[in-house]
Design an enzyme around this catalytic site. Structure first.
Site, mmCIF file in Angstrom:
data_model
loop_
_atom_site.group_PDB
_atom_site.id
_atom_site.type_symbol
_atom_site.label_atom_id
_atom_site.label_comp_id
_atom_site.label_asym_id
_atom_site.label_seq_id
_atom_site.Cartn_x
_atom_site.Cartn_y
_atom_site.Cartn_z
ATOM 1 N N ASP A 1 -2.893 10.446 -18.049
ATOM 2 C CA ASP A 1 -2.072 9.322 -17.598
ATOM 3 C C ASP A 1 -0.825 9.215 -18.447
ATOM 4 O OD1 ASP A 1 -1.012 6.880 -16.842
ATOM 5 O OD2 ASP A 1 -2.708 5.705 -17.551
ATOM 6 N N SER B 1 -5.231 -23.335 16.117
ATOM 7 C CA SER B 1 -5.338 -22.241 17.066
ATOM 8 C C SER B 1 -4.882 -20.924 16.436
ATOM 9 C CB SER B 1 -4.477 -22.535 18.297
ATOM 10 O OG SER B 1 -4.381 -21.368 19.087
ATOM 11 N N ASP C 1 15.745 4.875 12.366
ATOM 12 C CA ASP C 1 16.066 3.584 11.741
ATOM 13 C C ASP C 1 15.024 2.534 12.117
ATOM 14 O OD1 ASP C 1 18.247 4.641 10.501
ATOM 15 O OD2 ASP C 1 19.752 3.505 11.627
ATOM 16 N N HIS D 1 5.995 -8.737 0.387
ATOM 17 C CA HIS D 1 5.431 -8.058 1.564
ATOM 18 C C HIS D 1 4.269 -8.891 2.092
ATOM 19 C CE1 HIS D 1 4.000 -5.029 4.279
ATOM 20 N NE2 HIS D 1 4.854 -4.125 3.842
#
Lengths: 722, 722
Positions: free
Chosen positions: B357, B595, B634, B657
């Site tokens: 690592d 809902s 795109d 995100h």
């Protein structure tokens, strides 16, 4: 710049023998604009009141949609949102009253709205809702009056220096200089229990020679005319209950009590006839001359009242309600680059009839689409997509455009080339008032050169010539015309401040834009077709001029091989903003050991990057590779987006454009940094200002970063900026 | 999907007779990867310790830059940032001590770091800084110990149910299950005065058959090995002093006291030899079996101590300092679309030598660039730009990649096709562990089919076959391999969570990924070249495999005519997230009259839009218009960006995100909505939860909007979605 790009395009199209060039099509568009048709559009648009959320409003949306469909656009669709609107109570009118010492009403302001006045042909105004201050809470308050002039911060500062407070009082302000929402917020923040806002003759009555008559005999306001308007504080949140997200049918809505846009003290609006009754009963010291209006009274500060008047009652009955509003979106799909959008927009809703605001613009828009529809039948189709949007609920706070941008902002960030706004197309026939993002200024000037001035004047033969003479940028005899940065408030605001889409905002206006920031009958019942037809643009030649200008700009953006987006002009503006800061504040920065060097470098880098890409573009004339053009165009388009900070600017988190959002103060520099230096006052060495000084440092760092980012976007892709 | 696009590309290139096809070049890249060269790269990279901000770190940055320059990349540049780092005090080591009743030290933990161990060839570890908990404040605290297991929320809940509190105590936790920063924050929030974190044999010692020996004789951890690491709480802010903006030389830095990432109680890290001394002196009740580690003692809760021990002293001396770190960026400029970037990244800084690592990944990256450089000399150049980034300061909290994304995020949003991360390339040789945004999963599988498995096994001949067998997604015999969503923490995080760039993260790992989330010697001094060469990948065949896979994916993204971004796969993931919510919570929603219909519709619309564009793309095989391909590409690229909320997700404003940020809870649904429903607990009818229920409604509305936005991006441009 723009000239060169026109030529490039002509060359390319010219290669195909016999095919019409872009210049040919542009000439058709300009040439076929028909004043009589524009007049007819305006007549239909102004037949009935059409406030947002009313039946009249919906019917007009459907009219626009159907018109676009009939004209032959590829699509025309109604885009609805459910937004918080505000209306006068249907049964309990709002009013202001003077009370005598026994609490009896001596005087009550008009409650029926502006009176019917005789015009020819006769026109019934009875369907118009009475004047009201939209989003005022309902309530009854009583108290003494304090006259606060325009209710600017500086006005309250002067009051304070005189030992006069609005706390527990009702503030009375005249319209002008600052927005309704800010007037009210300042009074509210200082403890006022209510507010009255009126139109002083100083702002709405003509005093010079020439046309000075009042409606129905002229362009100026009678004392019964009242300016409506919304009193949201709003700094970019959009519709009050869905800040940051679109007001769709499924949207989550915050409680009204959680919105910091809605006022908490009642406010009402009146004309100067009613205002005079209040003002002449006010006591206290005389105000300075700069505070005096043109009513034939002594203007006094208050808060004492002159006997027999003892106090004022403000009785406001205004309701808020979530209702559906209707944007209309028409599309002409681009042939080569359908995913690049040039957007023309105008709002449709009006407080009353919209004879000027906004339907003079709507009439122009419908004439543009009519001619484009004709051109499509002859085989024309633009390189890029043209979109036409008729916004709803602009008057309530730009809700239609804000919600649309909240819904489609990401797509617009990717695909919008420019947004071209016309709100009041024709307020008068004197000159053009233009606002633009810097990159579109050269294009606008080139377009104005193509538009003939429709009347005979020694000032010139084209719009450009007359505009340059009448609204010069400088005092030089050959000065170009003045084009402002996009301050103010119309539907271009969410485009530029949220997403960073280049914008234009155009209007034909009167001579004295400083005295009359709008026009005398703005937002009154008398804003009728009669007003437009009789006193502003009887032959609709200036409507045609506006249609020609708007269409010319749109066509250039939709057709040009390389986009007419001028990045050097932008760099020049950024340099000026830097210069202002350097000029006025360098000693303060140096005194606080803060270096402006990084900012200066970033500005230089941006300027350098702009020059370099302009150089490359000038060698593009012979390059017909559409992918290469697309890559350059993407850089030009995305440059403006580089200035968008997703975190928003200081204290105004929903304004995201670090260059073109307005600061809370009116400075000629970067808005957030300009605000931060203003907050420091004159003494930067005060240790109590340490936190404010941190804000200065932080904002300096932030604006430096965003200017450098714009330089990076313009740098050759895959270069060593990374 | 990906297969089809490969073929499309081959056809187009195939038109040019005699020119090498993309398949030919890809075969060259795979075929020329050389294990011996990778070994040599790793040997050089792991010669000296190279923590971020040290001389060793800088020298290695310069080595990578020079290597790329020598290999023939178009550019190779060091991109520096000034970030807050953390180091052990050079003179005052940190330690933990057991005190007897007179306050005398009975025992003190190792202060010199891990001991030198004999390996062949001999290797001097004396330059390694001793183990420390990065960003711990310095300080001395004394108190009783409470054992908190993994310091998860559920662990503290169990303690509470037993009436045991860490308030005023020192918490001792074992590594595993949850991040360091969260362990510490939970103890801190509950009033602990300090914390000790150790590696229990349960997590770092082999117990089965086969290779179970400890370093230097094997892959497992001796009791003296200590896992270093950072203890920032960090939820996406990036470097602590410049949240949201790049840590440039001119950046404004907040005060450390204003950062909510930095811990406020001291923490230290130890190995299990030292931990045993502490744990065996603890009193209190016995812990449940699930809390027991594998030390030969009775694990007890505390807080009583067993005589003669009376309490524990924690003496921490750790310093923070702003220092310069050095990303290195290498570029191969694209021929046709230089403004589209495929980015390969790996960090370079290591707590010690980085034998696994991260420099097993760096060695692979340098081998990929070596071969690509050779290919460039033979005339190859990719369609799109390839970027290679060697990050610094990942170990301190992904500072190198976060700051770079903070600086170039806007450009990456416009231009980045994908980010391909490899951190620990080879931890072991058993199977591939892959994380990916959904749209890249099919491409990764296709690429794995092109990579031969380098050793003989009955599980298959290609990476894909062996991976499918050893890490199946389901229990079906023909199951595809499992690919996780991008949870975890490495340099892909800012790409996906800030900007919405599709990512991959790849590693070769051992069998028991649940027991060993990393690997036993992770972040210890023994993570050496010797470890890699002797016990993990002696012939560097698995390094070659990783280079082949990584290069294959990169080439496909850089070369394909239509991008191998699979939007239907994405829609499938979103549907699964919806299904989880519907399955587990529909009754709760219905009980609260909320809902799910709008969300269900949005998911269906997204799925439909994905299918429609996939249909159109399948007719693109014969379309060679590069502008048409660009427009579709795109849309494919921008689809992922549609999920980015500039306001960030609930309680984690720098994670933007809305689909792929991790929630604070570990749910298999939309992160913010998943968090919101978890906060509601089991009883949604409790009136005290009204505010939390509002959050549920708000998050439901927000995620519905973003999914619909993604559908809109995939819809035909200039269509009637507006």
């Amino acid at each position: 710049m723009a000239v060169r790009r026109y030529l490039v395009l002509a060359t390319i199209f010219g290669l195909v023998g016999g095919v019409l060039t872009q210049e040919d099509w542009a000439a058709q568009l300009r040439g076929e604009m028909d004043p009589a048709r524009i007049e007819e559009f305006l007549r239909i648009l102004t037949e009935k009141p059409h406030m947002a959320g009313t039946q009249g409003g919906y019917e007009l949306a459907e009219y626009v949609r159907q018109t676009w469909e009939d004209q032959g656009l590829d699509s025309a669709r109604i885009a609805p949102y459910d937004v918080l609107l505000s209306y006068p109570h249907p049964d309990s009118p709002s009013y202001v009253a003077l009370l005598d010492e026994s609490g009896n009403e001596m005087f009550r302001s008009s409650v029926a709205g502006e009176p019917q006045l005789d015009v020819d042909p006769p026109f019934n105004i009875s369907g118009v809702p009475p004047p009201f201050a939209a989003y005022s809470p309902s309530g009854v308050v009583e108290g003494n009056l304090v006259y606060v002039n325009y209710a600017r911060t500086s006005d309250f500062d002067l009051l304070k220096s005189r030992g006069i407070s609005v706390e527990g009082k009702i503030a009375i302000a005249r319209y002008g200089k600052t927005s309704r929402g800010r007037k009210l917020r300042r009074a509210q923040d200082r403890g006022a229990i209510g507010m009255i806002v009126y139109s002083d003759p100083k702002e709405v009555v003509g005093t010079g020679s020439g046309k000075t008559k009042k409606y129905p005999d002229g362009w100026y306001a009678p004392g019964t005319a009242v300016q409506r308007g919304h009193y949201l504080y709003g700094v970019g949140e959009g519709e009050p209950l869905t800040p940051g997200y679109p007001a769709t049918d499924y949207a989550y809505r915050i409680d009204q009590s959680d919105s910091d846009q809605l006022p908490t003290i009642p406010v009402h609006v009146i004309g100067y006839t009613d205002a005079m009754e209040l003002l002449r009963h006010m006591g206290g010291p005389l105000v300075p001359s700069s505070w005096q209006g043109l009513l034939d009274i002594d203007y006094r500060f208050g808060p004492e009242m002159e006997g027999p008047a003892s106090k004022v009652r403000l009785d406001v009955n205004v309701e808020t309600e979530v209702r559906t509003v209707h944007n209309v979106v028409g599309i002409i799909r681009g042939r080569e680059e359908p995913d690049r959008y040039v957007i023309l927009g105008n709002h449709r809703d009006a407080w009353t009839f919209g004879g000027v605001d906004p339907n003079s613009g709507t009439a122009c828009l419908l004439e543009i689409t009519r001619v484009l529809g004709e051109m499509m039948r002859r085989g024309w189709r633009p390189r890029r997509t043209l979109m036409f949007v008729s916004w709803d609920a602009e008057e309530h706070g730009m809700h239609g455009s804000y919600e649309w941008i909240e819904e489609f902002g990401k797509i617009m960030s990717d695909r919008a080339v420019a947004y071209l706004n016309v709100d009041n197309a024709v307020r008068d026939d004197y000159t053009l008032r233009a606002r633009a993002t810097p990159s579109l200024k050269p294009l606008l000037k080139e377009a104005a050169k193509m538009v003939p001035w429709p009347t005979s004047t020694q000032d010139g033969n084209t719009l450009y010539e007359v505009w340059s003479k009448r609204s010069p940028q400088t005092s030089a005899s050959d000065s170009p015309p003045k084009i402002s940065l996009p301050a103010g408030a119309s539907d271009y605001v969410p485009f530029v401040r949220r997403v960073g889409v280049p914008i234009l905002d155009l209007a034909m206006v009167h001579r004295y834009t400083i005295t009359y920031p709008n026009f005398p009958l703005y937002h009154t019942t008398y804003e009728t077709f009669h007003l437009q037809k009789t006193y502003i643009d009887p032959h609709f030649k200036f409507h045609r001029l506006m249609s020609q200008l708007w269409g010319e700009v749109a066509l250039s953006l939709a057709e040009s091989w390389i986009l007419p987006i001028d990045v050097s002009e932008y760099a020049g503006t950024v340099q000026e903003m830097y210069n202002w800061l350097d000029n006025w504040y360098r000693d303060k920065f140096e005194g606080s050991a803060i270096s402006l060097d990084a900012l200066q470098s970033a500005v230089a880098n941006f300027t350098q990057a702009a020059m370099m890409i302009e150089d490359e573009l000038s060698s593009m004339e012979n390059n017909t590779d559409p992918l290469v053009a697309r890559m350059y165009n993407d850089q030009l388009m995305q440059m403006e987006r580089a200035f968008i900070d997703p975190q928003g600017i200081l204290y105004q988190k929903f304004y995201r454009h670090t260059i073109l959002s307005s600061g809370l103060w009116d400075t000629e520099t970067f808005p957030a940094l300009g605000d931060a230096v203003r907050r420091m006052g004159s003494d930067w060495t005060d240790p109590g200002k340490e936190d404010k000084l941190k804000e200065v440092k932080q904002e300096l760092s932030i604006i430096t970063f965003f200017i450098q980012s714009a330089a990076n976007i313009l740098a050759k892709p895959a270069s060593t900026v990374f």
